[in-house]
Design a protein around this motif. Sequence first.
Motif, PDB file in Angstrom:
ATOM      1  N   GLU A   3       7.411   0.748 -11.679  1.00 31.42           N
ATOM      2  CA  GLU A   3       8.251   0.665 -10.490  1.00 31.42           C
ATOM      3  C   GLU A   3       7.367   0.808  -9.276  1.00 31.42           C
ATOM      4  N   THR A  64      23.704  -3.786 -12.970  1.00 29.62           N
ATOM      5  CA  THR A  64      22.425  -3.096 -13.124  1.00 29.62           C
ATOM      6  C   THR A  64      22.280  -2.545 -14.532  1.00 29.62           C
ATOM      7  N   GLU A  80      10.784  -3.248 -11.246  1.00 32.68           N
ATOM      8  CA  GLU A  80      12.023  -3.161 -10.471  1.00 32.68           C
ATOM      9  C   GLU A  80      11.715  -3.156  -8.982  1.00 32.68           C
ATOM     10  N   ASN A  82      13.879  -3.200  -5.060  1.00 33.01           N
ATOM     11  CA  ASN A  82      15.126  -3.204  -4.300  1.00 33.01           C
ATOM     12  C   ASN A  82      14.894  -4.052  -3.060  1.00 33.01           C
ATOM     13  N   THR A  85      14.406  -2.524   0.537  1.00 33.74           N
ATOM     14  CA  THR A  85      13.189  -1.820   0.961  1.00 33.74           C
ATOM     15  C   THR A  85      11.904  -2.604   0.699  1.00 33.74           C
ATOM     16  N   VAL A 113      15.558  -7.441  -9.501  1.00 34.63           N
ATOM     17  CA  VAL A 113      15.672  -7.319  -8.047  1.00 34.63           C
ATOM     18  C   VAL A 113      17.108  -6.946  -7.702  1.00 34.63           C
ATOM     19  N   ASP A 114      17.295  -5.709  -7.277  1.00 33.79           N
ATOM     20  CA  ASP A 114      18.623  -5.253  -6.864  1.00 33.79           C
ATOM     21  C   ASP A 114      18.888  -5.675  -5.416  1.00 33.79           C
ATOM     22  N   GLU A 115      20.151  -5.969  -5.112  1.00 30.52           N
ATOM     23  CA  GLU A 115      20.568  -6.391  -3.763  1.00 30.52           C
ATOM     24  C   GLU A 115      19.772  -7.619  -3.304  1.00 30.52           C
ATOM     25  N   HIS A 118      19.662  -9.458   0.110  1.00 38.77           N
ATOM     26  CA  HIS A 118      18.951  -8.970   1.292  1.00 38.77           C
ATOM     27  C   HIS A 118      17.581  -9.634   1.477  1.00 38.77           C
ATOM     28  N   THR A 142      23.491  -8.678  -7.172  1.00 41.50           N
ATOM     29  CA  THR A 142      24.049  -8.685  -5.821  1.00 41.50           C
ATOM     30  C   THR A 142      25.563  -8.509  -5.874  1.00 41.50           C
TER      31      THR A 142
END
Length: 445
Positions: A3, A64, A80, A82, A85, A113-115, A118, A142
Amino acid sequence: MSELFPVQASEASRPLASRLAPKALTDFSGQEQLLGPGKLLRRLVEADRVASAVFFGPPGTGKTALARFIAAKSGAEIVELNAVTAGVADLKKALEAARYRLGQSGTKTLLLVDEIHHFNRTQQDVLLPAVERGDVILIGMTTENPSFYVNAALLSRSTAFEFLPLPEAALERILDRALGDAGAGLGGAQAALDPEARAHLVRMSGGDARRLLNALELAVLTTPVEMDGRRHITLAVAEESIQKRSLRYDKSSDDHYDHISAFIKSMRGSDPDAALYWMAKMLAAGEDPRFVARRVLICAAEDVGNADFRALLIANAAFQAVESLGMPEARIPLAQAVTYVAAAPKSNAAYLAVDAALREAEQGPPREVPLHLRDANLDAKSRGHGQGYKYAHDFPGHFVFQEYMPQPVRFYLPDGQGDEARIAKRLAVLEALKSEPKAGRKGEP
């Protein structure tokens, strides 16, 4: 698993929702359209053949959890990120490492890839070649519709899977698993939920398993053990633990357009209760009441039209009241206008007529203004402007037939709903008078 932004946490300190993350496909509740027997995604997971994909849907529906389950099941290196960020530099670092790893040892990299919505266009463009070459297997997650936020090139190289809000039956199973699991769950807490408390937690979770488990954990851990050795969770405790349900409505997302679409279609469909609900949900989530009022104005003109001319007057009055009052009082004139427009008879004849006239103006034969209709103030004598014009009020019934449009086309076709029935009748009388030798000189139209 590597991570870029690691977080260390002991098992006991992790939230209940994290501890209960499914460790087998049988642990997943809901999403039968994706994970039911024989479904494509289930077959891909079982065969360990998941290619790049985008999981989208509301929070707490298993996106997730499934992505991490796939990661744990695969023999790939897991990275991973996000998207909130991670910057371009972080993304490039991860992709370069993945390409090196593949070239040196043949080890694949699964990039979670979370979100992902963005990521801006530049970040998505950086990601595209690595996905295209197979340097990484991408799973993006997403809450938004990827068609609006993921560029077409990246989306065409992925498979999109939609996760739906969990039904209450699935939430019940998740709750039972949490209460019965003495290891990762709350089985050792000896919690006993009153039926009303249980029903409240499930209902107020709104299809969000994470919200359910967070509330359940809070209720159990803050309830003291009683004389019988059990923790009794009452309705009052459940209400305090979950409190007000959060409204899924983001003014910057497609939720905004989905809700206003439902609102307008409910008014058009003559369902005042549904229209009030969608309006209330938007207002409760902080939508600008002027935005709502403008849509009521449009609906009054487009969908009610001349079937009830008062609808537009009331909608306009409500819009002016909203401008003057602001929230929360603005909800009252809005409710009056919405219920009136929804309950009014409907006709889109005027709306269809103006669109037909616009098409004719743009695509039909060119037409010049007839001489007798032209402005006679300057060129009446020298150019014949206005000569021969018949002033309608000089004729019986205030009507006289003359050419108003070369090569006439009929655009407005009242359909007889509400007040438009009277309009249709009058136009029929006028049409009959046109065929008389001295139209407008006898009888009252």
